[in-house]
Design an enzyme around this catalytic site. Structure first.
Site, PDB file in Angstrom:
ATOM      1  N   LYS A  37       0.896  -1.221   0.091  1.00 32.33           N
ATOM      2  CA  LYS A  37       0.081   0.210   0.005  1.00 32.33           C
ATOM      3  C   LYS A  37       0.694   1.363   0.066  1.00 32.33           C
ATOM      4  O   LYS A  37       1.917   1.151   0.407  1.00 32.33           O
ATOM      5  CB  LYS A  37      -0.886   0.078   1.104  1.00 32.33           C
ATOM      6  CG  LYS A  37      -0.298  -0.011   2.669  1.00 32.33           C
ATOM      7  CD  LYS A  37       0.206   1.467   3.068  1.00 32.33           C
ATOM      8  CE  LYS A  37       0.717   1.060   4.444  1.00 32.33           C
ATOM      9  NZ  LYS A  37       1.483   2.284   4.743  1.00 32.33           N
ATOM     10  N   PRO A  83       9.757  -4.046  -0.370  1.00 29.84           N
ATOM     11  CA  PRO A  83      10.765  -4.077   0.544  1.00 29.84           C
ATOM     12  C   PRO A  83      10.010  -3.976   2.005  1.00 29.84           C
ATOM     13  O   PRO A  83       9.229  -3.660   2.196  1.00 29.84           O
ATOM     14  CB  PRO A  83      11.308  -2.289   0.168  1.00 29.84           C
ATOM     15  CG  PRO A  83      10.827  -2.373  -1.133  1.00 29.84           C
ATOM     16  CD  PRO A  83       9.465  -3.126  -1.251  1.00 29.84           C
ATOM     17  N   LEU A  97       5.374   0.366   3.423  1.00 30.88           N
ATOM     18  CA  LEU A  97       4.688  -0.187   2.238  1.00 30.88           C
ATOM     19  C   LEU A  97       3.526  -1.161   2.689  1.00 30.88           C
ATOM     20  O   LEU A  97       2.907  -1.568   1.900  1.00 30.88           O
ATOM     21  CB  LEU A  97       5.484  -0.638   1.085  1.00 30.88           C
ATOM     22  CG  LEU A  97       6.347   0.606   0.597  1.00 30.88           C
ATOM     23  CD1 LEU A  97       7.353  -0.240  -0.346  1.00 30.88           C
ATOM     24  CD2 LEU A  97       5.574   1.470  -0.240  1.00 30.88           C
ATOM     25  N   ASP A 119      -3.128  -1.266  10.468  1.00 34.91           N
ATOM     26  CA  ASP A 119      -3.445  -1.347   9.001  1.00 34.91           C
ATOM     27  C   ASP A 119      -3.757  -2.562   8.416  1.00 34.91           C
ATOM     28  O   ASP A 119      -4.031  -2.751   7.343  1.00 34.91           O
ATOM     29  CB  ASP A 119      -2.365  -0.577   8.221  1.00 34.91           C
ATOM     30  CG  ASP A 119      -1.028  -1.071   8.285  1.00 34.91           C
ATOM     31  OD1 ASP A 119      -0.966  -2.099   8.868  1.00 34.91           O
ATOM     32  OD2 ASP A 119      -0.153  -0.454   7.726  1.00 34.91           O
TER      33      ASP A 119
END
Ligand code: C5P
Length: 296
Positions: free
Chosen positions: A15, A96, A101, A138
């Site tokens: 994301k 990564p 992310l 998240d």
């Protein structure tokens, strides 16, 4: 006895945060924030195999077993369900690690969704959301994917539609910040807090079918991140000098990105950034994913 499929291969998307405002601390030790999440077509590959015995097995290079969110996701699900067959999970990492992310959270959400199919159970949405939130703020977003404005800890979601022509060039510096997320949350000062108005305005634009406004991509972690790692403060200038029209920070970093709307310029900027940054950063071109189940 297991009655679901015995092997499933799944994609687990990264994301980006298209802006991230932090309102302030909450009574539960977390912070209230407003962000726009968007899954992109940069994905880890995961393979799930049902085992004869009860073991849960998942080794991810560089991730200690106690911190492996895939194992925690499977264990939490099993706590809710009662005894299940064992599972072995192989993760081929392309996202990564610890880069802003959401790779680990995405892997955990993929594990929840896939293990339900393999164990042939279907928890109701609110129960699955509760398990996801125990794993991380998240993780609930990754159960849904696509784009959404998130409030609360980042877990209250309202879906959005992004323009389909958006392209991103990600710049992911190869550096490791120990306990990055909690360290950066703890480094926030009152001047880093805002009311969430920029993200509200961006969400209203998207709901009206207007293009993304790159001036509304501010991220509250920018100041504390550059304070903690001053060498990152030069990155926005380097990214702009490669022809990028704007620069933003994803999550608590250190991945930066630029948003574009034409492929030719995207390819050019990515090429220039690879030439300028060499081994200092991974340069990745990505596009939005409308749902988490899309092919990567
Ligand atoms: O929920 P997650 O595991 O991602 O959070 C890691 C750490 O980041 C938390 O322990 C907390 O210190 C901080 N955090 C926060 N407010 C949020 C999300 C995370 O303070 N909304």
């Amino acid at each position: 006895m297991n009655v679901g499929p015995v092997r499933i291969a799944a994609h687990s998307p990264a994301k980006l945060n298209l802006g991230l405002e932090i309102l302030g601390p909450r009574a539960d030790g977390f912070h209230d924030l407003v962000t726009i999440f968007a899954t992109v077509d940069l994905c880890d590959s995961m393979i799930f195999d049902v085992l004869d015995g009860p073991e849960l097995v998942c080794a991810i290079p560089g991730v200690a077993a106690g911190e492996n969110l895939v194992l925690r996701a499977l264990a939490e699900l099993r706590t809710t369900l009662g005894p299940t067959s064992g599972m072995a999970v192989t993760v081929e990492k392309r996202i990564p690690v610890a880069a802003g992310l959401g790779g680990a959270s995405s892997n955990a959400a993929t594990a929840l969704v896939t293990a339900q199919a393999m164990w042939d159970v279907q928890l109701d949405r609110s129960e699955l959301d509760r398990i996801a939130l125990r794993l991380g703020s998240d993780v609930p977003f990754f159960l849904h994917g696509g784009a959404a404005i998130a409030t609360g800890r980042g877990h209250q979601l309202d879906a959005l539609e992004l323009p389909s022509n958006l392209r991103f060039v990600l710049v992911s510096p190869r550096l490791f910040i120990p306990r990055k997320t909690s360290t950066l949350f703890a480094s926030l000062q009152p001047r880093d807090f805002s009311e969430g108005e920029m993200l509200g305005e961006q969400a209203d634009r998207l709901r009206s079918g207007l293009p993304l406004n790159a001036e509304l991509l501010a991220n509250a972690f920018t100041r504390p991140l550059y304070h903690l790692r001053p060498e990152l403060a030069e990155l926005p200038d380097i990214i702009r000098s490669a022809g990028a029209p704007n620069v933003a920070l994803s999550g608590a970093g250190p991945t930066h990105y630029t948003v574009l709307d034409d492929m030719e310029r995207t390819t050019h900027v990515a090429h220039e950034l690879r030439a300028r940054l060499g081994a200092r950063a991974d340069i990745i071109v990505a596009a939005p994913l409308r749902t988490r189940y899309h092919d990567c």
